[in-house]
Design a protein around this motif. Structure first.
Motif, PDB file in Angstrom:
ATOM      1  N   THR A   1      47.631  40.076  30.518  1.00  0.00           N
ATOM      2  CA  THR A   1      48.924  40.104  29.850  1.00  0.00           C
ATOM      3  C   THR A   1      48.940  39.378  28.502  1.00  0.00           C
ATOM      4  O   THR A   1      49.576  39.868  27.549  1.00  0.00           O
ATOM      5  CB  THR A   1      50.015  39.531  30.763  1.00  0.00           C
ATOM      6  OG1 THR A   1      50.140  40.371  31.919  1.00  0.00           O
ATOM      7  CG2 THR A   1      51.352  39.454  30.052  1.00  0.00           C
TER       8      THR A   1
ATOM      9  N   ALA B   1      46.371  42.151  36.372  1.00  0.00           N
ATOM     10  CA  ALA B   1      47.331  42.392  35.297  1.00  0.00           C
ATOM     11  C   ALA B   1      47.738  41.083  34.621  1.00  0.00           C
ATOM     12  O   ALA B   1      47.884  41.021  33.392  1.00  0.00           O
ATOM     13  CB  ALA B   1      48.554  43.117  35.842  1.00  0.00           C
TER      14      ALA B   1
ATOM     15  N   ASP C   1      49.597  46.283  31.633  1.00  0.00           N
ATOM     16  CA  ASP C   1      49.293  47.046  32.835  1.00  0.00           C
ATOM     17  C   ASP C   1      50.553  47.108  33.701  1.00  0.00           C
ATOM     18  O   ASP C   1      51.304  46.128  33.783  1.00  0.00           O
ATOM     19  CB  ASP C   1      48.166  46.388  33.618  1.00  0.00           C
ATOM     20  CG  ASP C   1      46.898  46.224  32.784  1.00  0.00           C
ATOM     21  OD1 ASP C   1      46.669  47.060  31.899  1.00  0.00           O
ATOM     22  OD2 ASP C   1      46.154  45.258  33.033  1.00  0.00           O
TER      23      ASP C   1
END
Length: 342
Positions: A267, A263, A284
């Motif tokens: 980002t 994640a 996410d």
């Protein structure tokens, strides 16, 4: 945090079905096993991503056919079939056949537009017609008509010993109401609503003007409302949301670290519109089911839907998907008001 105004009614998941080029059967078998697990856990639906000239599912209709013979209840969908690669008449025949074989359980999702990297592959895909192929919504309309039983020819009857139909055979009567459009723009939302389709939203939307809100949830909410405003069923029109959601309740420390790193790397693309199309990506969501549920209850678009097809990350291992799906079904789903299918 107050609960969402719409308790979650249908819980699904989306997989890309990666495989090793040297051993493609193993990856496809893993996908089928994950779908079987989803049915045992009570998921309402399993959805397949579509990838051409990559190491993911290139023929989701064939995989749905296989899955239909290894399951008995779970609905099977595609998110999405890019119609730029397809002949709508032939695809209608394949979809109807698999729907009949599955007992009326498939939910085909489609989208339009030129195939990715079209200039590099058009000679292979459309060597004689590349310059005149229509990649507009008209391609979806043709598919809708064929699936819904509209004539494909003005000829029918008996010729010699053979009997001919003027519409696609087999005809699956309920399939026309289970067609989905995968869209990330207000134009797609409007078109899908006007043509009585269902609407798939994902973790990607278009910020269509420089002065538009840069909040992903608000943009997605506007698409949902546009779709329903133009759909004959209004507020009852079906919308499914497909965010990347990774519960960690039963994850090992190593799994949690991997998920968080996955994640973290993705980002930066969520902070501003990306590329000429001004694509906005949703972050996410990684955490315990309680943490994820709190974030989703506060998500403007999630609060207006009651169906999801949470996307599984496409680079994880089989055992990771088992853990994630198990936590989704036993922890996250109930926290969102969902009850597993019998």
């Amino acid at each position: 945090m107050p609960p969402t105004s719409r308790p979650l009614r249908k819980l699904g998941f989306l997989t890309i079905g990666l495989f090793d080029e040297a051993d493609p059967r193993r990856g496809h078998e893993s996908t089928l096993e994950i779908i079987e697990l989803g049915e045992r856990l009570g998921f309402d639906s399993a959805w397949l991503r579509h990838r051409h000239l990559q190491y993911g599912i290139s023929s989701p209709v064939a995989v749905m056919a296989a899955a239909s013979q290894r399951t008995s209840r779970i609905e099977l969908g595609t998110a999405v079939i890019p119609l730029g690669w397809e002949n709508p008449l032939r695809l209608a025949e394949d979809l109807a056949t698999v729907d009949i074989l599955s007992g009326g359980r498939i939910n085909p999702g489609v989208s339009v537009g030129p195939p990715m990297h079209f200039d590099q592959l058009k000679e292979a895909l459309y060597p004689d017609t590349a310059d005149v192929e229509d990649f507009s919504y008209e391609r979806v309309r043709r598919l809708l008509d064929f699936v819904r039983g509209e004539p494909a020819t003005d000829f029918s009857g008996v010729e010699g010993f053979e009997v001919f139909s003027d519409r696609v055979q087999p005809h699956s009567p309920g399939l026309g109401s289970r067609l989905w459009y995968g869209g990330g723009s207000s134009g797609s939302a409007k078109w899908a609503g006007e043509h009585g389709m269902n609407f798939l939203t994902s973790s990607v939307v278009k910020a269509e003007s420089p002065d538009e809100s840069r909040d992903f949830a608000e943009i997605q909410l506007s698409h949902i409302r546009t779709f329903r405003a133009h759909h004959p069923d209004g507020e009852a029109a079906r919308v499914s949301q497909g965010l990347v959601v990774i519960p960690t309740d039963s994850a090992s420390p190593e799994q949690r670290a991997k998920y968080e790193e996955f994640a973290r790397k993705r980002t930066p693309r969520t902070t501003s519109p990306q590329g000429p199309a001004r694509l906005m990506f949703a972050p996410d969501i990684v955490g315990t089911s309680a943490e994820i549920a709190e974030l989703l209850h506060a998500h403007a678009a999630f609060r207006e839907i009651d169906e999801v097809a949470f996307a599984l990350p496409f680079t994880f291992e089989h055992e990771d998907y088992v853990q994630i799906l198990t936590d989704m079904a036993t922890k996250l789903g109930p926290a969102l008001g969902w009850k597993p299918a019998a």
